[in-house]
Design a protein around this motif. Structure first.
Motif, PDB file in Angstrom:
ATOM      1  N   GLU A 134      -3.529  78.873  93.785  1.00 47.91           N
ATOM      2  CA  GLU A 134      -4.369  78.534  92.540  1.00 47.91           C
ATOM      3  C   GLU A 134      -5.593  79.453  92.641  1.00 47.91           C
ATOM      4  OE1 GLU A 134      -1.192  75.888  92.130  1.00 47.91           O
ATOM      5  OE2 GLU A 134      -2.570  76.187  93.871  1.00 47.91           O
ATOM      6  N   MET A 135      -6.313  79.177  94.239  1.00 43.75           N
ATOM      7  CA  MET A 135      -7.251  79.531  94.431  1.00 43.75           C
ATOM      8  C   MET A 135      -7.403  81.321  94.289  1.00 43.75           C
ATOM      9  SD  MET A 135      -9.344  79.218  98.109  1.00 43.75           S
ATOM     10  CE  MET A 135     -10.470  80.706  98.557  1.00 43.75           C
ATOM     11  N   ALA A 136      -6.349  81.660  95.056  1.00 43.46           N
ATOM     12  CA  ALA A 136      -6.170  83.253  94.828  1.00 43.46           C
ATOM     13  C   ALA A 136      -6.233  83.769  93.693  1.00 43.46           C
ATOM     14  CB  ALA A 136      -4.921  83.605  95.551  1.00 43.46           C
ATOM     15  N   CYS A 137      -5.530  83.045  92.441  1.00 43.46           N
ATOM     16  CA  CYS A 137      -5.628  83.337  91.185  1.00 43.46           C
ATOM     17  C   CYS A 137      -6.733  83.349  90.685  1.00 43.46           C
ATOM     18  CB  CYS A 137      -4.556  82.651  90.515  1.00 43.46           C
ATOM     19  SG  CYS A 137      -4.202  83.108  88.735  1.00 43.46           S
ATOM     20  N   SER A 138      -7.495  82.304  91.177  1.00 44.92           N
ATOM     21  CA  SER A 138      -9.081  82.150  90.442  1.00 44.92           C
ATOM     22  C   SER A 138      -9.948  83.491  91.000  1.00 44.92           C
ATOM     23  CB  SER A 138      -9.846  80.692  90.709  1.00 44.92           C
ATOM     24  OG  SER A 138     -10.842  80.814  90.410  1.00 44.92           O
ATOM     25  N   VAL A 139      -9.838  83.737  91.892  1.00 44.13           N
ATOM     26  CA  VAL A 139     -10.718  84.927  92.665  1.00 44.13           C
ATOM     27  C   VAL A 139     -10.221  86.437  91.924  1.00 44.13           C
ATOM     28  CG1 VAL A 139     -11.272  86.394  94.650  1.00 44.13           C
ATOM     29  CG2 VAL A 139     -10.922  83.981  95.118  1.00 44.13           C
ATOM     30  N   ILE A 140      -8.822  86.482  91.945  1.00 42.83           N
ATOM     31  CA  ILE A 140      -8.562  87.857  91.204  1.00 42.83           C
ATOM     32  C   ILE A 140      -8.859  87.733  89.726  1.00 42.83           C
ATOM     33  CG2 ILE A 140      -6.603  89.317  90.758  1.00 42.83           C
ATOM     34  CD1 ILE A 140      -7.255  89.075  93.781  1.00 42.83           C
ATOM     35  N   GLN A 141      -8.646  86.532  89.295  1.00 44.22           N
ATOM     36  CA  GLN A 141      -8.935  86.689  87.651  1.00 44.22           C
ATOM     37  C   GLN A 141     -10.534  87.032  87.580  1.00 44.22           C
ATOM     38  OE1 GLN A 141      -7.758  82.825  85.592  1.00 44.22           O
ATOM     39  NE2 GLN A 141      -7.026  84.290  84.090  1.00 44.22           N
ATOM     40  N   GLN A 142     -11.398  86.323  88.276  1.00 50.16           N
ATOM     41  CA  GLN A 142     -12.774  86.734  88.138  1.00 50.16           C
ATOM     42  C   GLN A 142     -13.035  88.125  88.195  1.00 50.16           C
ATOM     43  OE1 GLN A 142     -15.535  84.004  90.490  1.00 50.16           O
ATOM     44  NE2 GLN A 142     -13.951  82.836  90.650  1.00 50.16           N
ATOM     45  N   GLU A 143     -12.377  88.920  89.263  1.00 53.86           N
ATOM     46  CA  GLU A 143     -12.529  90.390  89.416  1.00 53.86           C
ATOM     47  C   GLU A 143     -11.835  90.942  88.161  1.00 53.86           C
ATOM     48  OE1 GLU A 143     -13.236  93.951  91.046  1.00 53.86           O
ATOM     49  OE2 GLU A 143     -13.933  92.170  91.494  1.00 53.86           O
ATOM     50  N   GLU A 144     -10.876  90.469  87.690  1.00 55.37           N
ATOM     51  CA  GLU A 144     -10.337  91.148  86.446  1.00 55.37           C
ATOM     52  C   GLU A 144     -11.301  91.231  85.256  1.00 55.37           C
ATOM     53  OE1 GLU A 144      -5.816  90.687  84.149  1.00 55.37           O
ATOM     54  OE2 GLU A 144      -7.287  88.840  84.215  1.00 55.37           O
ATOM     55  N   THR A 145     -11.821  90.023  84.978  1.00 59.31           N
ATOM     56  CA  THR A 145     -12.974  89.675  83.770  1.00 59.31           C
ATOM     57  C   THR A 145     -14.041  90.709  84.437  1.00 59.31           C
ATOM     58  OG1 THR A 145     -12.022  87.471  83.869  1.00 59.31           O
ATOM     59  CG2 THR A 145     -14.313  88.091  82.693  1.00 59.31           C
ATOM     60  N   GLN A 146     -14.525  90.691  85.356  1.00 59.45           N
ATOM     61  CA  GLN A 146     -15.625  91.738  85.655  1.00 59.45           C
ATOM     62  C   GLN A 146     -15.246  93.075  85.399  1.00 59.45           C
ATOM     63  OE1 GLN A 146     -17.151  91.430  89.853  1.00 59.45           O
ATOM     64  NE2 GLN A 146     -19.258  92.241  89.057  1.00 59.45           N
ATOM     65  N   ARG A 147     -14.102  93.572  85.692  1.00 62.21           N
ATOM     66  CA  ARG A 147     -13.601  94.804  85.498  1.00 62.21           C
ATOM     67  C   ARG A 147     -13.574  95.119  84.031  1.00 62.21           C
ATOM     68  NH1 ARG A 147      -9.056  96.734  90.158  1.00 62.21           N
ATOM     69  NH2 ARG A 147     -10.286  96.147  91.989  1.00 62.21           N
ATOM     70  N   GLU A 148     -13.062  94.233  83.183  1.00 62.85           N
ATOM     71  CA  GLU A 148     -12.879  94.528  82.038  1.00 62.85           C
ATOM     72  C   GLU A 148     -14.271  94.646  81.243  1.00 62.85           C
ATOM     73  OE1 GLU A 148     -10.620  91.156  80.488  1.00 62.85           O
ATOM     74  OE2 GLU A 148      -8.830  91.958  81.092  1.00 62.85           O
ATOM     75  N   THR A 149     -15.197  93.926  81.644  1.00 61.85           N
ATOM     76  CA  THR A 149     -16.476  93.964  81.323  1.00 61.85           C
ATOM     77  C   THR A 149     -17.200  95.284  81.463  1.00 61.85           C
ATOM     78  OG1 THR A 149     -16.930  91.505  81.514  1.00 61.85           O
ATOM     79  CG2 THR A 149     -18.911  92.751  81.109  1.00 61.85           C
ATOM     80  N   LEU A 150     -16.816  95.904  82.781  1.00 57.96           N
ATOM     81  CA  LEU A 150     -17.437  97.130  83.195  1.00 57.96           C
ATOM     82  C   LEU A 150     -16.940  98.299  82.406  1.00 57.96           C
ATOM     83  CD1 LEU A 150     -19.215  98.717  85.169  1.00 57.96           C
ATOM     84  CD2 LEU A 150     -17.613  98.703  87.062  1.00 57.96           C
TER      85      LEU A 150
END
Length: 239
Positions: A134-150
């Motif tokens: 769950e923690m790993a998914c949370s970290v990767i999901q934050q990165e995914e959101t940041q990439r989509e914004t970029l």
């Protein structure tokens, strides 16, 4: 009543095989023997699907949800027997089994991630102890959101550049040329939409690496705090 309930909750083809069984217990035993053999094939299929499951460009939420469904069904099939007497040795054993299960889930999750998250996968695997899935998914999901914004910001900037290259107005209202000024920091040469402090730093930038390490530390801290609370609850319960 029970036999009627069984008839109403099975398909027509299954119902026909127990149609002339008048005893609910006998009907249940027939169904149990019939489908108990299938469980082995079902387990094999689930394990194979889990091994072959890859992200393949879908969103992290879709990927994690598909994997969680398989995990849930496998856990139902591999349920441990009920323990009536809980000793210290059994507590240690159960805790160890849970850690191994969580590690297996983490490895399966990271194995199926797209290659673009390879750096984050390496960072998570270097943590000691390993984070929960769950923690790993949370970290990767934050990165995914940041990439989509970029990506959205880069796309908007590209459209503006194309517009200017086709003869758009490069100057201000009086016709004199001027550099673009950022209303956030006051600097020239970029707009607020391209300001890294707002939209996020690129991966090669030192600030990005520091933020990523800090992000993992924050999530890890929350995870460790949750584990500590769970231990305190378990200890209070056992007392």
């Amino acid at each position: 009543m029970v036999i009627a309930w069984i008839y109403n909750n099975v398909s027509d083809s299954i119902k026909n095989s127990i149609l002339f069984v008048n005893n609910a217990s006998d009907a249940w035993k027939i169904l149990e023997k019939r489908f108990q053999v299938v469980n082995g094939s079902r387990k094999y299929k689930l394990c194979r699907d889990l091994f072959n499951l890859k992200q393949n460009g879908v969103s992290l939420l879709e990927y994690y949800t598909a994997m969680s469904i398989i995990w849930s069904e496998l856990e139902d099939m591999n349920a441990l027997p009920v323990i009536t007497t809980l000793t210290d040795e059994i507590r240690v054993l159960m805790k160890t089994l849970d850690v191994r299960k969580q590690e297996a889930k983490l490895f399966q999750f990271l194995n199926g991630l797209d290659d673009e998250y390879g750096a984050h996968r390496s960072q998570l695997l270097m943590m000691d102890p390993f984070p929960s899935v769950e923690m790993a998914c949370s970290v990767i999901q934050q990165e995914e959101t940041q990439r989509e914004t970029l990506k959205m910001t880069v796309g908007q900037s590209s459209e503006i550049a194309v517009m200017y290259s086709k003869g758009g107005n490069h100057g201000n209202s009086n016709g004199s040329g001027s550099s673009e000024r950022c209303i956030e920091c006051g600097g020239r040469g970029h707009s607020k939409d391209n300001y890294w402090t707002i939209i996020g730093y690129p991966k090669w930038h030192n600030t990005y690496r520091k933020n990523f390490t800090s992000k993992i530390g924050n999530v890890s801290g929350r995870w460790q705090s949750g584990r500590s609370n769970n231990r305190r609850m378990e200890n209070s319960t056992s007392v």
